[in-house]
Motif scaffolding. Structure first.
Motif, PDB file in Angstrom:
ATOM      1  N   ALA A 193      -8.180   7.704 -22.222  1.00  0.00           N
ATOM      2  CA  ALA A 193      -8.441   9.130 -22.371  1.00  0.00           C
ATOM      3  C   ALA A 193      -9.932   9.407 -22.539  1.00  0.00           C
ATOM      4  N   HIS A 194     -10.713   8.367 -22.863  1.00  0.00           N
ATOM      5  CA  HIS A 194     -12.132   8.512 -23.197  1.00  0.00           C
ATOM      6  C   HIS A 194     -12.997   7.656 -22.281  1.00  0.00           C
ATOM      7  N   LEU A 195     -14.265   8.023 -22.165  1.00  0.00           N
ATOM      8  CA  LEU A 195     -15.181   7.321 -21.270  1.00  0.00           C
ATOM      9  C   LEU A 195     -15.560   5.937 -21.795  1.00  0.00           C
ATOM     10  N   ASP A 196     -15.841   5.841 -23.083  1.00  0.00           N
ATOM     11  CA  ASP A 196     -16.262   4.580 -23.720  1.00  0.00           C
ATOM     12  C   ASP A 196     -17.563   4.037 -23.148  1.00  0.00           C
TER      13      ASP A 196
ATOM     14  N   ARG B  56     -12.802  15.538 -24.675  1.00  0.00           N
ATOM     15  CA  ARG B  56     -13.859  16.541 -24.763  1.00  0.00           C
ATOM     16  C   ARG B  56     -15.209  15.826 -24.719  1.00  0.00           C
ATOM     17  N   LEU B  57     -16.209  16.462 -24.142  1.00  0.00           N
ATOM     18  CA  LEU B  57     -17.525  15.880 -23.992  1.00  0.00           C
ATOM     19  C   LEU B  57     -18.564  16.710 -24.738  1.00  0.00           C
ATOM     20  N   SER B  58     -19.712  16.112 -24.980  1.00  0.00           N
ATOM     21  CA  SER B  58     -20.807  16.861 -25.598  1.00  0.00           C
ATOM     22  C   SER B  58     -21.422  17.828 -24.591  1.00  0.00           C
ATOM     23  N   SER B  59     -21.567  17.370 -23.346  1.00  0.00           N
ATOM     24  CA  SER B  59     -22.116  18.189 -22.270  1.00  0.00           C
ATOM     25  C   SER B  59     -21.922  17.438 -20.966  1.00  0.00           C
ATOM     26  N   ILE B  60     -22.356  18.035 -19.858  1.00  0.00           N
ATOM     27  CA  ILE B  60     -22.266  17.377 -18.560  1.00  0.00           C
ATOM     28  C   ILE B  60     -23.118  16.117 -18.543  1.00  0.00           C
ATOM     29  N   GLU B  61     -24.055  16.006 -19.452  1.00  0.00           N
ATOM     30  CA  GLU B  61     -24.895  14.811 -19.510  1.00  0.00           C
ATOM     31  C   GLU B  61     -24.069  13.554 -19.797  1.00  0.00           C
ATOM     32  N   ASP B  62     -22.934  13.708 -20.473  1.00  0.00           N
ATOM     33  CA  ASP B  62     -22.052  12.552 -20.703  1.00  0.00           C
ATOM     34  C   ASP B  62     -21.542  11.990 -19.377  1.00  0.00           C
ATOM     35  N   ILE B  63     -21.198  12.874 -18.445  1.00  0.00           N
ATOM     36  CA  ILE B  63     -20.732  12.435 -17.131  1.00  0.00           C
ATOM     37  C   ILE B  63     -21.874  11.788 -16.355  1.00  0.00           C
TER      38      ILE B  63
END
Length: 411
Positions: A216-219, A264-271
């Protein structure tokens, strides 16, 4: 007086004992043996190993050969929310009580991994320090590297599987840097941090690894930005370990993929950071447009023919079906959808060099739902590791056609 009476009984007891031993030595069976004979353990009895497979302390038996090992990694000292995954390996084993070598034919696959003729062994748990994460990571890598360096058993393939192509027949030799066959390991976690040292050990054998990451998470978050990451050890957590593995060169950049992401992400910067680490991304919602077969094809397009490590966080599954995990997220895939994706992957010739199921924290479970789901998924992963050349069977009619006259147990 009492002492004298007891002393007088000793020769008599010795005589009775000797007489019983004498009878047994002369082939007279004991009462249980003559009445009932040897009976197997029932699903709710006996010592709990995974799927009632042969059990061994493989690390304490230098040189012990096997084809596939089930290996527990009871570690959870690097979690960010709910602890308890150190009890995951035993929970998954308990969830597999109703599995077994003689009750393991998977109808959708059309074969039994546990009856494949490969030597599949439950290698117990790695004794990992719960006090020092740096030491724990060192222990995990050393244990995994030790077993990865073992010889395979090279057992003969059963007659009923003659003509099939099993992945352990020279399969890893063509991928390994040293050109020799290496066994494979299905790891039972444990929090997800255990994958960082595992990837290090695999990298030593195969070079950069393509990762198929169900979660479920990027890690892949940067350890430099972890709250409380004041030491190098504190920067390696169950949410940053892929960042660290990529930094160390363990991961083949651009050929790894997430599946089931919905956090949920902090922002698009996580991607953007995730892409820089080397991952492509498939979200939970993608199954609505692509279906299970489409998800599988996208995965294959990314990982290609590289050595692949499949890491499965149980929070991929919706918490209604797998509540016992450290960081649950609603809206996950069902167990049926996930199994269908794994079965679709079997057609696509993944070069699978290892796999895991992690983040099972049984303290939060209900009626062993999560443990049983994880154990079932472990069987599916074994199916990917032991894959006949023919396509998998997806329905009862095709199973009947493949085995004319077969009878089915209604239980």
């Amino acid at each position: 007086m009492i002492a004298l009476k007891l002393a007088a009984l000793v020769p008599l007891l010795a005589l009775v004992s000797a007489h019983g031993a004498h009878d047994h030595d002369h082939g007279i069976p004991e009462l249980w043996e003559s009445t009932y004979g040897a009976l197997p353990d029932l699903p709710f009895s006996g010592i709990t190993g995974f799927a009632r497979l042969p059990h061994s302390h493989c690390l304490d038996e230098p040189g012990k050969a096997f084809d596939i090992a089930i290996l527990g990694m009871p570690y959870d000292s690097s979690v960010s929310y709910r602890p308890g995954a150190r009890f995951g390996p035993q929970a998954i084993r308990a969830g597999s009580r109703r599995h077994g070598p003689y009750r393991s034919f998977l109808m959708p696959w059309g074969f039994s991994a546990l009856q494949s003729g490969l030597d599949i062994v439950d290698c117990n748990d790695v004794p990992i320090s719960p006090y020092d994460p740096s030491l724990a990571i060192s222990q995990i890598r050393a244990a995994y590297a030790t077993l990865l360096a073992r010889s395979t058993s090279a057992l003969p393939v059963p007659a009923e599987l003659a003509g099939t192509r099993l992945h352990a027949d020279g399969y890893t030799a063509r991928l390994a840097r040293d050109g020799r066959e290496h066994p494979r390991i299905l790891t039972l976690g444990g929090d997800h941090t255990v994958v960082y040292p595992i990837l290090g050990a695999l990298h030593d054998v195969y070079g950069p690894i393509s990762v198929l990451h169900f979660d479920a998470h990027l890690d892949t978050w940067s350890g430099e930005q972890v709250v409380g990451g004041y030491s190098e050890a504190a920067k390696i957590t169950h949410g940053t370990f892929f960042w660290k593995a990529a930094h160390e060169g363990f991961i083949a950049n651009g050929t790894s993929v997430h599946a089931g992401i919905r956090t949920r992400l902090s922002s698009i910067e996580d991607i953007e950071h995730d892409n820089h680490v080397g991952f492509k991304l498939l979200t939970t919602d993608d199954i609505d447009d692509l279906g299970a077969d489409g998800i599988a094809r996208r995965i294959k397009d990314v990982v290609g023919d590289n050595p692949v490590y499949l890491s499965f966080d149980i929070d991929t599954i919706d918490p209604s079906m797998a509540p016992a995990t450290g960081t649950p997220e609603s809206g996950g895939w069902t167990t049926r959808e996930t199994k269908r994706i794994l079965r679709a992957l079997s057609h696509l010739n993944l070069n699978l060099v290892g796999a895991d199921i992690v983040e099972v924290a049984p303290a939060y479970d209900h009626a062993e739902l999560t443990a049983m789901a994880a154990a079932d998924l472990a069987q599916e992963l074994l199916g990917l590791m032991v894959r006949p050349a023919e396509p998998v069977v997806r329905d009862m009619q095709r199973a009947e056609a493949a085995r004319p006259g077969a009878r089915h147990d209604e239980l």
